[in-house]
Design a protein around this motif. Structure first.
Motif, mmCIF file in Angstrom:
data_model
loop_
_atom_site.group_PDB
_atom_site.id
_atom_site.type_symbol
_atom_site.label_atom_id
_atom_site.label_comp_id
_atom_site.label_asym_id
_atom_site.label_seq_id
_atom_site.Cartn_x
_atom_site.Cartn_y
_atom_site.Cartn_z
ATOM 1 N N GLN A 240 1.099 -1.119 0.082
ATOM 2 C CA GLN A 240 -0.062 -0.023 -0.033
ATOM 3 C C GLN A 240 1.017 1.344 0.031
ATOM 4 O OE1 GLN A 240 -1.216 1.492 3.712
ATOM 5 N NE2 GLN A 240 -1.513 3.167 2.527
ATOM 6 N N HIS A 241 0.539 2.429 -0.634
ATOM 7 C CA HIS A 241 1.018 3.237 -0.550
ATOM 8 C C HIS A 241 0.348 4.749 -0.560
ATOM 9 C CE1 HIS A 241 -0.136 4.307 -4.651
ATOM 10 N NE2 HIS A 241 0.367 5.553 -4.520
ATOM 11 N N ARG A 242 0.932 5.774 0.038
ATOM 12 C CA ARG A 242 0.192 6.992 0.293
ATOM 13 C C ARG A 242 1.326 8.248 0.383
ATOM 14 N NH1 ARG A 242 -0.594 4.631 5.426
ATOM 15 N NH2 ARG A 242 -0.084 5.881 7.161
ATOM 16 N N TRP A 243 0.806 9.260 0.306
ATOM 17 C CA TRP A 243 1.845 10.587 0.332
ATOM 18 C C TRP A 243 1.564 11.204 1.627
ATOM 19 C CZ3 TRP A 243 5.116 10.919 -3.741
ATOM 20 C CH2 TRP A 243 4.812 10.180 -4.876
ATOM 21 N N LEU A 244 2.713 11.495 2.055
ATOM 22 C CA LEU A 244 2.609 12.184 3.595
ATOM 23 C C LEU A 244 2.406 13.622 3.441
ATOM 24 C CD1 LEU A 244 5.656 10.565 5.417
ATOM 25 C CD2 LEU A 244 3.262 9.862 5.252
ATOM 26 N N SER A 245 1.977 14.457 4.246
ATOM 27 C CA SER A 245 1.683 15.978 4.118
ATOM 28 C C SER A 245 2.845 16.719 3.584
ATOM 29 C CB SER A 245 1.042 16.423 5.417
ATOM 30 O OG SER A 245 2.064 16.298 6.439
ATOM 31 N N ASP A 246 4.125 16.234 3.904
ATOM 32 C CA ASP A 246 5.183 17.122 3.548
ATOM 33 C C ASP A 246 5.679 16.573 1.923
ATOM 34 O OD1 ASP A 246 6.279 14.521 3.727
ATOM 35 O OD2 ASP A 246 7.971 15.178 4.867
ATOM 36 N N GLY A 247 4.807 15.887 1.229
ATOM 37 C CA GLY A 247 4.890 15.436 0.046
ATOM 38 C C GLY A 247 5.813 14.130 -0.181
ATOM 39 N N SER A 248 6.267 13.733 0.857
ATOM 40 C CA SER A 248 7.155 12.307 0.873
ATOM 41 C C SER A 248 6.134 11.246 0.633
ATOM 42 C CB SER A 248 7.953 12.213 2.280
ATOM 43 O OG SER A 248 8.664 13.296 2.381
ATOM 44 N N LEU A 249 6.866 10.080 0.125
ATOM 45 C CA LEU A 249 6.125 8.864 -0.296
ATOM 46 C C LEU A 249 6.222 7.834 0.631
ATOM 47 C CD1 LEU A 249 4.643 6.983 -2.162
ATOM 48 C CD2 LEU A 249 6.794 6.756 -3.635
ATOM 49 N N MET A 250 5.309 7.164 1.187
ATOM 50 C CA MET A 250 5.314 6.031 2.007
ATOM 51 C C MET A 250 4.897 4.969 1.402
ATOM 52 S SD MET A 250 6.193 5.114 5.215
ATOM 53 C CE MET A 250 5.880 6.353 6.249
ATOM 54 N N MET A 251 5.463 3.760 1.288
ATOM 55 C CA MET A 251 5.144 2.391 0.853
ATOM 56 C C MET A 251 5.196 1.402 1.814
ATOM 57 S SD MET A 251 6.280 2.620 -3.298
ATOM 58 C CE MET A 251 7.735 3.353 -2.671
ATOM 59 N N LEU A 252 4.003 0.679 2.198
ATOM 60 C CA LEU A 252 4.154 -0.247 3.410
ATOM 61 C C LEU A 252 3.810 -1.873 2.743
ATOM 62 C CD1 LEU A 252 1.992 1.797 5.802
ATOM 63 C CD2 LEU A 252 4.501 1.836 5.725
ATOM 64 N N ASN A 253 4.445 -2.475 3.570
ATOM 65 C CA ASN A 253 3.827 -4.101 3.018
ATOM 66 C C ASN A 253 3.982 -4.913 4.275
ATOM 67 O OD1 ASN A 253 7.301 -3.881 2.859
ATOM 68 N ND2 ASN A 253 6.587 -5.977 3.437
ATOM 69 N N GLN A 254 3.281 -5.852 4.128
ATOM 70 C CA GLN A 254 2.842 -7.063 5.057
ATOM 71 C C GLN A 254 2.673 -8.232 4.369
ATOM 72 O OE1 GLN A 254 0.344 -5.740 8.157
ATOM 73 N NE2 GLN A 254 -0.443 -7.939 8.401
ATOM 74 N N ALA A 255 3.179 -9.252 5.076
ATOM 75 C CA ALA A 255 2.908 -10.868 4.339
ATOM 76 C C ALA A 255 1.258 -11.134 4.582
ATOM 77 C CB ALA A 255 3.845 -11.896 4.964
ATOM 78 N N CYS A 256 0.597 -11.570 3.885
ATOM 79 C CA CYS A 256 -0.714 -12.122 3.705
ATOM 80 C C CYS A 256 -0.991 -13.216 3.089
ATOM 81 C CB CYS A 256 -1.488 -11.079 3.386
ATOM 82 S SG CYS A 256 -1.396 -10.865 1.339
ATOM 83 N N ARG A 257 -2.121 -13.874 3.007
ATOM 84 C CA ARG A 257 -2.736 -15.056 2.384
ATOM 85 C C ARG A 257 -3.691 -14.434 1.389
ATOM 86 N NH1 ARG A 257 -3.900 -18.958 7.425
ATOM 87 N NH2 ARG A 257 -1.777 -19.423 8.134
ATOM 88 N N HIS A 258 -3.842 -15.011 0.353
ATOM 89 C CA HIS A 258 -4.642 -14.701 -0.792
ATOM 90 C C HIS A 258 -5.489 -15.887 -1.448
ATOM 91 C CE1 HIS A 258 -5.984 -13.048 -4.572
ATOM 92 N NE2 HIS A 258 -6.180 -11.752 -3.864
ATOM 93 N N PRO A 259 -6.672 -15.726 -1.761
ATOM 94 C CA PRO A 259 -7.578 -16.968 -2.211
ATOM 95 C C PRO A 259 -7.262 -16.860 -3.896
ATOM 96 C CG PRO A 259 -8.951 -15.112 -1.608
ATOM 97 C CD PRO A 259 -7.762 -14.672 -1.267
ATOM 98 N N LYS A 260 -6.246 -16.795 -4.222
ATOM 99 C CA LYS A 260 -6.196 -16.797 -5.692
ATOM 100 C C LYS A 260 -6.293 -17.970 -6.215
ATOM 101 C CE LYS A 260 -4.762 -14.664 -9.631
ATOM 102 N NZ LYS A 260 -5.892 -13.688 -10.172
ATOM 103 N N LYS A 261 -6.915 -18.300 -7.074
ATOM 104 C CA LYS A 261 -7.072 -19.586 -7.955
ATOM 105 C C LYS A 261 -5.732 -20.143 -8.870
ATOM 106 C CE LYS A 261 -12.070 -19.026 -8.318
ATOM 107 N NZ LYS A 261 -13.179 -18.897 -8.976
ATOM 108 N N LEU A 262 -4.947 -20.573 -8.107
ATOM 109 C CA LEU A 262 -3.812 -20.890 -8.722
ATOM 110 C C LEU A 262 -3.922 -22.431 -9.177
ATOM 111 C CD1 LEU A 262 -1.057 -19.598 -6.010
ATOM 112 C CD2 LEU A 262 -1.810 -18.802 -8.239
ATOM 113 N N SER A 263 -4.783 -23.092 -9.055
ATOM 114 C CA SER A 263 -5.075 -24.309 -9.292
ATOM 115 C C SER A 263 -6.471 -24.726 -9.019
ATOM 116 C CB SER A 263 -4.020 -25.480 -8.810
ATOM 117 O OG SER A 263 -4.256 -25.737 -7.456
ATOM 118 N N LYS A 264 -6.962 -25.966 -9.781
ATOM 119 C CA LYS A 264 -8.412 -26.278 -9.420
ATOM 120 C C LYS A 264 -8.498 -26.870 -8.077
ATOM 121 C CE LYS A 264 -9.682 -27.712 -14.332
ATOM 122 N NZ LYS A 264 -10.182 -28.724 -15.001
#
Length: 283
Positions: free
Chosen positions: A84-108
């Motif tokens: 996820q990203h967002r811009w701080l009020s001083d104009g700087s860029l913040m990008m955050l990350n976190q490990a997660c699970r996902h119900p993506k259909k990688l196989s049947k």
């Protein structure tokens, strides 16, 4: 300790946490534009072999699948990461990350259910986890017009098949060269493409808003095991907190993993529990 809903209560291992900073000899807007372009990934990052988006959550957040090559004696890994990203009020860029699970259909076989370690944990490409991290890009205070400072925090689990001694050995070797190589390659890549980046900046209105009210400023980065890009923008801009005496604080800090108010309330939980980290500071 990470108290995520699906953390493993029996996992008491220490995982490496890296923090490093570097200066890029290029204006802030040019650095953001270069890093937001997916085709530049291979110029500066050797630790992401393949990557793809699994799902866009909001215009400023997504779930990504990344795959690493073999690093020393650690086999290639797969990582599923919320970014996820967002811009701080001083104009700087913040990008955050976190490990997660996902119900993506990688196989049947696994269609419609959340992926677990075992879904990817095979002899060819076991799972690793970018537990939590942050990438902060802002103007260099000493030369805000011509130089950019990048600060990276990365807390990761290389996988349950990697013993502690092997993890410490690999991190000890990587931390001696990889952070410096990353910043050097970013710097050199921007130098080579400076004319075309400058032309793109002149044509683009980086501070304009999109029809949905979000900023069109590009964002993105390729990190250890994951890559996320928003070349058309989509981030929100933090508003400063106000008091009777004026501005007292910003809405976010480097370690803040909260989402903007218009992002979904349910946050992807970490796939593993982090413990007090083995801190390796390469700054």
């Amino acid at each position: 300790k990470d108290a995520g809903a699906i953390s493993n209560p029996d996992d008491n291992r220490e995982y490496p946490c890296l923090k490093f900073s570097g200066i890029i000899d290029a204006p802030f807007e040019m650095v953001c534009l270069y890093l937001a372009q997916e085709n530049n990934l291979k110029e500066y990052n050797d630790l992401v072999e393949t990557h793809r988006d699994l799902q866009e959550i909001t215009p400023s957040s997504k779930v990504c699948l990344g795959q690493t090559p073999q690093i020393l004696f650690i086999k290639p890994r797969s990582l599923i990461t919320y970014c996820q990203h967002r811009w701080l009020s001083d104009g700087s860029l913040m990008m955050l990350n976190q490990a997660c699970r996902h119900p993506k259909k990688l196989s049947k076989e696994n269609a419609g259910r959340f992926l677990k370690e075992d879904d990817f944990d095979d002899k060819h490409r076991p799972m690793a986890f970018a537990l939590r991290g942050a990438n902060y890009i802002g103007r260099d205070p000493e030369d805000p017009e011509h130089r950019t400072r990048i600060t990276i925090i990365a807390h990761g689990n290389p996988g349950r098949d990697v013993p502690n001694w092997a993890m410490k050995t690999a991190i000890g070797a990587l931390v001696q060269i990889e952070p410096f190589k990353l910043f050097y390659k970013i710097n050199e890549g921007i130098k080579k493409k400076q004319p075309e980046l400058h032309e793109e900046l002149e044509q683009a209105q980086l501070v304009s808003k999109r029809p949905d009210g979000r900023t069109s400023r590009p964002a993105g980065i390729a990190q250890l095991g994951y890559a996320c890009f928003w070349p058309q923008g989509g981030g929100t801009v933090d508003k400063p907190l106000m008091s009777n005496g004026g501005i007292v604080a910003e809405n976010s800090t480097l370690g803040d993993l909260e989402r903007p108010a218009d992002d979904p309330a349910e946050e992807p939980a970490s796939t593993n529990k982090s413990t007090d980290p083995l801190l390796v500071d390469a700054s």
